[in-house]
Write a protein that holds these residues in place. Structure first.
Motif, mmCIF file in Angstrom:
data_model
loop_
_atom_site.group_PDB
_atom_site.id
_atom_site.type_symbol
_atom_site.label_atom_id
_atom_site.label_comp_id
_atom_site.label_asym_id
_atom_site.label_seq_id
_atom_site.Cartn_x
_atom_site.Cartn_y
_atom_site.Cartn_z
ATOM 1 N N HIS A 233 42.275 48.696 14.139
ATOM 2 C CA HIS A 233 42.309 47.767 13.006
ATOM 3 C C HIS A 233 41.055 46.906 12.959
ATOM 4 N N LEU A 234 40.403 46.728 14.097
ATOM 5 C CA LEU A 234 39.164 45.951 14.144
ATOM 6 C C LEU A 234 38.031 46.728 13.472
ATOM 7 N N LYS A 235 37.144 46.011 12.830
ATOM 8 C CA LYS A 235 36.087 46.650 12.055
ATOM 9 C C LYS A 235 35.081 47.373 12.936
ATOM 10 N N ALA A 236 34.769 48.601 12.576
ATOM 11 C CA ALA A 236 33.713 49.367 13.243
ATOM 12 C C ALA A 236 32.402 49.052 12.520
ATOM 13 N N THR A 237 31.584 48.200 13.077
ATOM 14 C CA THR A 237 30.362 47.730 12.435
ATOM 15 C C THR A 237 29.218 48.725 12.616
ATOM 16 N N VAL A 238 28.153 48.498 11.889
ATOM 17 C CA VAL A 238 26.956 49.331 12.028
ATOM 18 C C VAL A 238 26.437 49.253 13.456
ATOM 19 N N SER A 239 26.446 48.062 14.028
ATOM 20 C CA SER A 239 25.970 47.890 15.389
ATOM 21 C C SER A 239 26.807 48.685 16.387
ATOM 22 N N LYS A 240 28.127 48.628 16.230
ATOM 23 C CA LYS A 240 29.012 49.374 17.123
ATOM 24 C C LYS A 240 28.808 50.881 16.964
ATOM 25 N N HIS A 241 28.692 51.333 15.719
ATOM 26 C CA HIS A 241 28.453 52.761 15.476
ATOM 27 C C HIS A 241 27.121 53.187 16.094
ATOM 28 N N THR A 242 26.111 52.351 15.947
ATOM 29 C CA THR A 242 24.793 52.686 16.499
ATOM 30 C C THR A 242 24.876 52.850 18.012
ATOM 31 N N SER A 266 15.235 58.859 14.848
ATOM 32 C CA SER A 266 14.797 58.415 13.528
ATOM 33 C C SER A 266 15.983 58.287 12.571
ATOM 34 N N VAL A 267 16.881 59.258 12.613
ATOM 35 C CA VAL A 267 18.051 59.227 11.735
ATOM 36 C C VAL A 267 18.974 58.061 12.112
ATOM 37 N N ILE A 268 19.187 57.839 13.396
ATOM 38 C CA ILE A 268 20.027 56.723 13.833
ATOM 39 C C ILE A 268 19.414 55.395 13.412
ATOM 40 N N SER A 273 19.350 50.665 9.845
ATOM 41 C CA SER A 273 18.624 49.838 8.875
ATOM 42 C C SER A 273 19.260 49.850 7.491
ATOM 43 N N GLY A 274 20.301 50.653 7.312
ATOM 44 C CA GLY A 274 20.986 50.704 6.023
ATOM 45 C C GLY A 274 20.416 51.689 5.037
ATOM 46 N N GLN A 304 34.751 63.637 13.984
ATOM 47 C CA GLN A 304 35.470 63.984 12.753
ATOM 48 C C GLN A 304 36.883 63.425 12.821
ATOM 49 N N PRO A 305 37.032 62.129 12.574
ATOM 50 C CA PRO A 305 38.349 61.496 12.699
ATOM 51 C C PRO A 305 39.277 61.697 11.509
ATOM 52 N N HIS A 306 38.732 62.235 10.417
ATOM 53 C CA HIS A 306 39.513 62.495 9.214
ATOM 54 C C HIS A 306 38.835 63.625 8.449
ATOM 55 N N PRO A 307 39.527 64.236 7.472
ATOM 56 C CA PRO A 307 38.965 65.390 6.761
ATOM 57 C C PRO A 307 37.638 65.072 6.072
ATOM 58 N N LEU A 308 36.678 65.973 6.217
ATOM 59 C CA LEU A 308 35.375 65.784 5.574
ATOM 60 C C LEU A 308 35.488 65.694 4.064
ATOM 61 N N GLU A 309 36.502 66.364 3.493
ATOM 62 C CA GLU A 309 36.663 66.376 2.045
ATOM 63 C C GLU A 309 36.867 64.978 1.460
ATOM 64 N N LEU A 310 37.354 64.060 2.271
ATOM 65 C CA LEU A 310 37.554 62.691 1.795
ATOM 66 C C LEU A 310 36.241 61.926 1.672
ATOM 67 N N ALA A 311 35.185 62.434 2.308
ATOM 68 C CA ALA A 311 33.843 61.842 2.199
ATOM 69 C C ALA A 311 33.815 60.352 2.530
ATOM 70 N N LEU A 312 34.620 59.935 3.472
ATOM 71 C CA LEU A 312 34.737 58.502 3.769
ATOM 72 C C LEU A 312 33.485 57.942 4.416
ATOM 73 N N ARG A 313 32.790 58.760 5.225
ATOM 74 C CA ARG A 313 31.609 58.272 5.899
ATOM 75 C C ARG A 313 30.327 58.460 5.054
ATOM 76 N N ASN A 314 30.496 58.922 3.852
ATOM 77 C CA ASN A 314 29.349 59.044 2.949
ATOM 78 C C ASN A 314 28.942 57.691 2.370
ATOM 79 N N HIS A 315 29.790 56.681 2.565
ATOM 80 C CA HIS A 315 29.562 55.385 1.906
ATOM 81 C C HIS A 315 29.589 54.226 2.881
ATOM 82 N N VAL A 316 29.579 54.503 4.201
ATOM 83 C CA VAL A 316 29.600 53.412 5.173
ATOM 84 C C VAL A 316 28.442 53.599 6.155
#
Length: 316
Positions: A233-242, A266-268, A273-274, A304-316
Motif C-alpha cells: 500500500h505504500l507508494k513505490a517512488t521513482v527513487s525506490k524503483h531506481t 543510461s536508461v535507468i 530523471s523523468g 511483471q507484477p501485472h498483465p502487460l496489456e494493462l500498460a500500467l507502467r507505461n505512465h509511471v
C-alpha cells in the motif's frame, strides 16, 4: 488468466441506472480495460437496502467518524436501515472471495475519501467516508480498495491493481502449498517488489519468515498477509524503483558487456530523471534476464507484477 479475479464495484460505475436521479456513472476504463481481467460483483447500498429509484438525495450529517445518513430536504434518517443492510451484505461479500473493491467517489454510502459531512457549524467538511465503504474497510482491511476517480491517477491506479494481483498470488500460494517452505518461496519471489515499496517491511517480513517454525501456522500466515498488504500500500517512488533497478543490474556483473551495462545505466538514469516511464528499464532488464538465463530474476514478480496489456507502467 484463471481463476477469475472477483472485484466488488459500485453498481452505477458499470452503467446500471441506480443513482438517486435514475442515472448512472458508467466508467469505461472499469468495464472495458479492467473488465478483461476482472469479474465484477456490483453493489448499490441505497437500492439494495430498499430505497427506490429515483429517490431523494442524501448526505452525511454529524460527526465524521460516526455520521448519520439523512435525506437532503425532508430530513429522513436512513442510518439504521443502511447499517442493518450493511451487516448482511458484508457477510455475503465475505463468501465472494473478493480481491478488491472500486467505490463511487463522494457518495454518502460508498465514498472512500473526503466525503462531505454536514453540521450546523458552517460549510460541510470533506472528512467523511460513506457508511458502506467505512464498514467494508473495517471488515476487510487487507482487501485493496480505491475510488473510480483516483484511478485516473497513473500512480494510484498502478498501486491499486498491483495490490490486487499480489493478493491473488498470495492466496494461490496458500492454496498450493501451505507450508513454511512455500512461504519462503513466496517471500523470495516477491523480494524486489517489496523492496520497491518498503525495505523496512521487507526486512520485517524476512524476520517473520525466519522465525516461522516457532509460531502457530495460522498466526504466521495471518501476520505475513497483513505485512504484505501494508507494504504494497505504500507508494513505490521513482527513487525506490531506481534502487531496485540498480540492484537487478548487479546480478549481471560478469555477463554484460561494457556497452550493454552503459545502455542499462543510461536508461535507468533517464527514468530517474523523468524522461522515460518505468516500463522502459524494466523491459530492457527483462531482455537481459532472458538472454543470460538468470533464474533468480526470472522468478521475481517485480519484473511483471501485472498483465502487460494493462500498460500500467507505461505512465509511471
Amino acid at each position: 488468466m484463471q481463476p477469475t479475479i472477483k472485484i466488488g464495484v459500485s453498481s452505477c460505475l458499470l452503467g446500471e441506472k441506480v443513482r438517486f436521479d435514475g442515472g448512472h456513472k458508467h466508467d469505461r476504463y472499469i468495464t472495458g480495460t479492467l473488465g478483461k481481467f476482472f469479474t465484477y460483483v456490483p453493489v448499490c447500498p441505497e437500492t439494495e437496502c430498499g430505497l427506490g429509484i429515483p429517490r431523494e438525495a442524501m448526505r452525511l450529517v454529524g460527526l465524521a467518524d460516526n455520521p448519520r445518513l439523512v435525506t437532503n430536504k425532508t430530513g429522513i434518517d436512513h442510518t439504521e436501515r443502511m447499517q442493518t443492510w450493511v451487516e448482511k451484505r458484508l457477510d455475503a461479500l465475505d463468501r465472494e472471495n473478493l480481491y478488491g473493491f472500486i467505490f463511487k467517489k463522494d457518495s454518502p454510502s460508498s465514498g472512500l475519501h473526503r466525503v462531505r459531512v454536514y453540521s450546523d457549524k458552517g460549510p460541510p467538511a470533506r472528512t467523511g467516508r460513506g457508511i458502506f465503504a467505512a464498514a467494508f474497510t473495517r471488515r476487510f482491511p487487507r482487501i485493496p480498495v480505491e475510488e473510480e476517480g483516483r484511478l485516473h491517477d497513473p500512480g494510484l491506479r498502478e498501486n491499486f491493481i498491483e495490490r490486487i494481483f499480489a493478493l491473488r498470488r498470495w492466496r494461490e500460494a496458500l492454496d498450493e502449498k501451505r507450508s513454511l517452505g512455500g512461504l519462503v518461496a513466496f517471500h523470495t519471489r516477491e523480494k524486489l517488489l517489496l523492496m520497491a515499496h518498503s525495505q523496512k517491511h521487507y526486512r520485517q517480513m524476512g524476520r517473520l519468515v525466519a522465525t516461522g517454525k516457532t509460531m502457530a501456522a495460522a498466526r504466521l500466515y495471518d501476520d505475513y498477509e497483513t505485512s504484505l498488504m501494508e507494504a504494497l500500500h505504500l507508494k513505490a517512488t521513482v527513487s525506490k524503483h531506481t534502487n531496485v533497478l540498480m540492484h537487478i543490474l548487479g546480478y549481471f556483473k560478469k555477463q554484460l558487456s561494457g556497452d550493454e551495462k552503459q545502455e542499462v545505466l543510461s536508461v535507468i538514469d533517464n527514468y530517474r530523471s523523468g524522461h522515460l516511464p518505468l516500463i522502459v528499464p524494466v523491459t530492457l532488464l527483462n531482455h537481459f534476464v532472458r538472454k543470460y538465463r538468470q533464474p533468480y530474476l526470472s522468478d521475481q514478480t517485480y519484473l511483471q507484477p501485472h498483465p502487460l496489456e494493462l500498460a500500467l507502467r507505461n505512465h509511471v
